[in-house]
Design a protein around this motif. Sequence first.
Motif, mmCIF file in Angstrom:
data_model
loop_
_atom_site.group_PDB
_atom_site.id
_atom_site.type_symbol
_atom_site.label_atom_id
_atom_site.label_comp_id
_atom_site.label_asym_id
_atom_site.label_seq_id
_atom_site.Cartn_x
_atom_site.Cartn_y
_atom_site.Cartn_z
ATOM 1 N N ALA A 136 -7.579 36.424 45.461
ATOM 2 C CA ALA A 136 -6.137 36.201 45.543
ATOM 3 C C ALA A 136 -5.781 34.717 45.599
ATOM 4 O O ALA A 136 -6.485 33.907 46.203
ATOM 5 C CB ALA A 136 -5.576 36.901 46.777
ATOM 6 N N ALA A 137 -4.664 34.389 44.941
ATOM 7 C CA ALA A 137 -4.012 33.085 45.084
ATOM 8 C C ALA A 137 -2.561 33.387 45.443
ATOM 9 O O ALA A 137 -2.262 33.775 46.554
ATOM 10 C CB ALA A 137 -4.154 32.266 43.808
ATOM 11 N N ASP A 138 -1.636 33.269 44.458
ATOM 12 C CA ASP A 138 -0.243 33.604 44.746
ATOM 13 C C ASP A 138 -0.040 35.101 44.951
ATOM 14 O O ASP A 138 0.821 35.512 45.735
ATOM 15 C CB ASP A 138 0.669 33.120 43.608
ATOM 16 C CG ASP A 138 0.796 31.610 43.576
ATOM 17 O OD1 ASP A 138 0.350 30.949 44.538
ATOM 18 O OD2 ASP A 138 1.322 31.081 42.579
ATOM 19 N N HIS A 139 -0.798 35.910 44.219
ATOM 20 C CA HIS A 139 -0.662 37.369 44.328
ATOM 21 C C HIS A 139 -1.721 37.897 45.286
ATOM 22 O O HIS A 139 -2.922 37.853 44.999
ATOM 23 C CB HIS A 139 -0.826 38.020 42.958
ATOM 24 C CG HIS A 139 -0.842 39.517 42.995
ATOM 25 N ND1 HIS A 139 0.189 40.260 43.521
ATOM 26 C CD2 HIS A 139 -1.783 40.404 42.592
ATOM 27 C CE1 HIS A 139 -0.103 41.547 43.429
ATOM 28 N NE2 HIS A 139 -1.301 41.655 42.869
ATOM 29 N N LEU A 140 -1.280 38.390 46.445
ATOM 30 C CA LEU A 140 -2.207 38.820 47.490
ATOM 31 C C LEU A 140 -2.663 40.256 47.334
ATOM 32 O O LEU A 140 -3.599 40.671 48.000
ATOM 33 C CB LEU A 140 -1.552 38.626 48.867
ATOM 34 C CG LEU A 140 -1.136 37.192 49.194
ATOM 35 C CD1 LEU A 140 -0.501 37.124 50.581
ATOM 36 C CD2 LEU A 140 -2.332 36.245 49.110
ATOM 37 N N GLY A 141 -1.997 41.035 46.473
ATOM 38 C CA GLY A 141 -2.382 42.421 46.270
ATOM 39 C C GLY A 141 -1.285 43.384 46.678
ATOM 40 O O GLY A 141 -0.105 43.014 46.770
ATOM 41 N N THR A 142 -1.675 44.634 46.935
ATOM 42 C CA THR A 142 -0.718 45.666 47.321
ATOM 43 C C THR A 142 0.002 45.255 48.605
ATOM 44 O O THR A 142 -0.631 44.993 49.615
ATOM 45 C CB THR A 142 -1.437 47.006 47.538
ATOM 46 O OG1 THR A 142 -2.115 47.364 46.334
ATOM 47 C CG2 THR A 142 -0.445 48.101 47.906
ATOM 48 N N GLY A 143 1.332 45.222 48.541
ATOM 49 C CA GLY A 143 2.099 44.723 49.669
ATOM 50 C C GLY A 143 2.639 45.778 50.603
ATOM 51 O O GLY A 143 3.137 45.449 51.686
ATOM 52 N N LEU A 144 2.558 47.053 50.224
ATOM 53 C CA LEU A 144 3.145 48.114 51.039
ATOM 54 C C LEU A 144 2.322 49.384 50.891
ATOM 55 O O LEU A 144 1.950 49.774 49.789
ATOM 56 C CB LEU A 144 4.588 48.385 50.577
ATOM 57 C CG LEU A 144 5.361 49.499 51.290
ATOM 58 C CD1 LEU A 144 5.655 49.116 52.738
ATOM 59 C CD2 LEU A 144 6.661 49.801 50.542
ATOM 60 N N THR A 145 2.034 50.038 52.003
ATOM 61 C CA THR A 145 1.386 51.344 52.003
ATOM 62 C C THR A 145 2.060 52.220 53.053
ATOM 63 O O THR A 145 2.866 51.750 53.853
ATOM 64 C CB THR A 145 -0.121 51.248 52.313
ATOM 65 O OG1 THR A 145 -0.298 50.618 53.596
ATOM 66 C CG2 THR A 145 -0.857 50.452 51.246
ATOM 67 N N GLY A 146 1.709 53.505 53.032
ATOM 68 C CA GLY A 146 2.204 54.405 54.059
ATOM 69 C C GLY A 146 3.509 55.093 53.736
ATOM 70 O O GLY A 146 4.070 55.784 54.585
ATOM 71 N N VAL A 147 3.991 54.916 52.484
ATOM 72 C CA VAL A 147 5.202 55.603 52.044
ATOM 73 C C VAL A 147 4.937 56.219 50.680
ATOM 74 O O VAL A 147 3.981 55.855 49.987
ATOM 75 C CB VAL A 147 6.412 54.651 51.974
ATOM 76 C CG1 VAL A 147 6.762 54.109 53.348
ATOM 77 C CG2 VAL A 147 6.161 53.503 51.001
ATOM 78 N N SER A 148 5.781 57.148 50.270
ATOM 79 C CA SER A 148 5.616 57.813 48.980
ATOM 80 C C SER A 148 5.625 56.796 47.844
ATOM 81 O O SER A 148 6.457 55.886 47.809
ATOM 82 C CB SER A 148 6.733 58.836 48.770
ATOM 83 O OG SER A 148 6.602 59.913 49.669
ATOM 84 N N GLY A 149 4.666 56.974 46.927
ATOM 85 C CA GLY A 149 4.574 56.086 45.777
ATOM 86 C C GLY A 149 3.656 54.904 45.974
ATOM 87 O O GLY A 149 3.584 54.032 45.113
ATOM 88 N N THR A 150 2.919 54.868 47.089
ATOM 89 C CA THR A 150 1.982 53.769 47.339
ATOM 90 C C THR A 150 0.551 54.294 47.381
ATOM 91 O O THR A 150 0.311 55.440 47.742
ATOM 92 C CB THR A 150 2.291 53.058 48.666
ATOM 93 O OG1 THR A 150 2.165 53.985 49.755
ATOM 94 C CG2 THR A 150 3.700 52.490 48.657
ATOM 95 N N PRO A 151 -0.427 53.458 47.017
ATOM 96 C CA PRO A 151 -1.827 53.886 47.086
ATOM 97 C C PRO A 151 -2.221 54.170 48.537
ATOM 98 O O PRO A 151 -1.885 53.404 49.446
ATOM 99 C CB PRO A 151 -2.604 52.688 46.534
ATOM 100 C CG PRO A 151 -1.596 51.870 45.792
ATOM 101 C CD PRO A 151 -0.297 52.088 46.500
ATOM 102 N N VAL A 152 -2.957 55.275 48.735
ATOM 103 C CA VAL A 152 -3.375 55.636 50.080
ATOM 104 C C VAL A 152 -4.896 55.687 50.209
ATOM 105 O O VAL A 152 -5.423 55.564 51.313
ATOM 106 C CB VAL A 152 -2.745 56.987 50.498
ATOM 107 C CG1 VAL A 152 -3.285 58.138 49.662
ATOM 108 C CG2 VAL A 152 -2.948 57.273 51.973
ATOM 109 N N TRP A 153 -5.626 55.816 49.095
ATOM 110 C CA TRP A 153 -7.080 55.927 49.163
ATOM 111 C C TRP A 153 -7.660 55.700 47.784
ATOM 112 O O TRP A 153 -6.994 55.946 46.770
ATOM 113 C CB TRP A 153 -7.479 57.321 49.669
ATOM 114 C CG TRP A 153 -8.927 57.529 50.005
ATOM 115 C CD1 TRP A 153 -9.800 58.373 49.368
ATOM 116 C CD2 TRP A 153 -9.681 56.914 51.061
ATOM 117 N NE1 TRP A 153 -11.038 58.327 49.980
ATOM 118 C CE2 TRP A 153 -10.997 57.446 51.016
ATOM 119 C CE3 TRP A 153 -9.361 55.975 52.054
ATOM 120 C CZ2 TRP A 153 -11.994 57.049 51.910
ATOM 121 C CZ3 TRP A 153 -10.351 55.588 52.945
ATOM 122 C CH2 TRP A 153 -11.653 56.122 52.865
#
Length: 267
Positions: A136-153
């Motif tokens: 990572a540099a400017d883009h740190l990766g997935t910014g949100l989890t735990g809600v519908s529509g986000t990667p969980v596993w």
Amino acid sequence: MTEARGSAGPSGTTHKRHAPGTPCWVSLMVHAMAPTQDFYRALFGWDFRPGPQPLGPYVRALLDGYEVAGIGRLPLDRHLPIAWTPYLGSHDVDATAEQVRSCGGTVGVGPLDAAEAGRLAIACDPAGAVFGIWQAADHLGTGLTGVSGTPVWNELLTYDTAGVAKFYQTVFGYEEEPVVSPDFDYVTLHVDGRPVAGIHGVGHTLPRDRGAHWMTYFQVSDADKTAERAAELGGHIVRALCTTALGRMITVADPEGATFSVVSPLG
């Protein structure tokens, strides 16, 4: 380094930085970007932001303003599968890529810079499963989890866990926790004592047309309704409903054939 997190209350968990070895991003390369964006916009409520473009046209999917996944156009000269691909975090993608090679894997793309976002490589493990490496540099990766529509596993489906688990442990430093069962070949990978991914040995039931591959799970509020909606939008159901430790799970495919699983938490 531990993973930096911040609480977003009922809207899920925000992530500022992901620890090395953690699946920190998922990306999909397809032939037709516009129809694919329409599919996932309707299915998960994603919005899209263009860039970066290390391999050609690319967009990042947003949910509530947070980046959660990426979609790019498959380069004509790259023979890559149309599949959701997890990216595993690294402090030094060049050193990790060299470790992949020394442990029997291959590096098919990179390492290369993704503009100011970071540096990446795309590799295969010894069984042929494709995964990404992200520094990572400017883009740190997935910014949100735990809600519908986000990667969980993220879960690797492979022939057996024994050899390939050693590969990932050596390259990324995972701690392993095998499931002790005579008829269930499974290893959970941990970073800093926290489970981050799984390896499932399925033997001869592995699809012949795909071989070993990573599967991304997306959280949804209702797996049945989401799968039905995916079919209405031009996708189809690959594997019927089953109950897992994560919740009620159905595997589906989008219109270009990329498979992923949707999971609704139990309770």
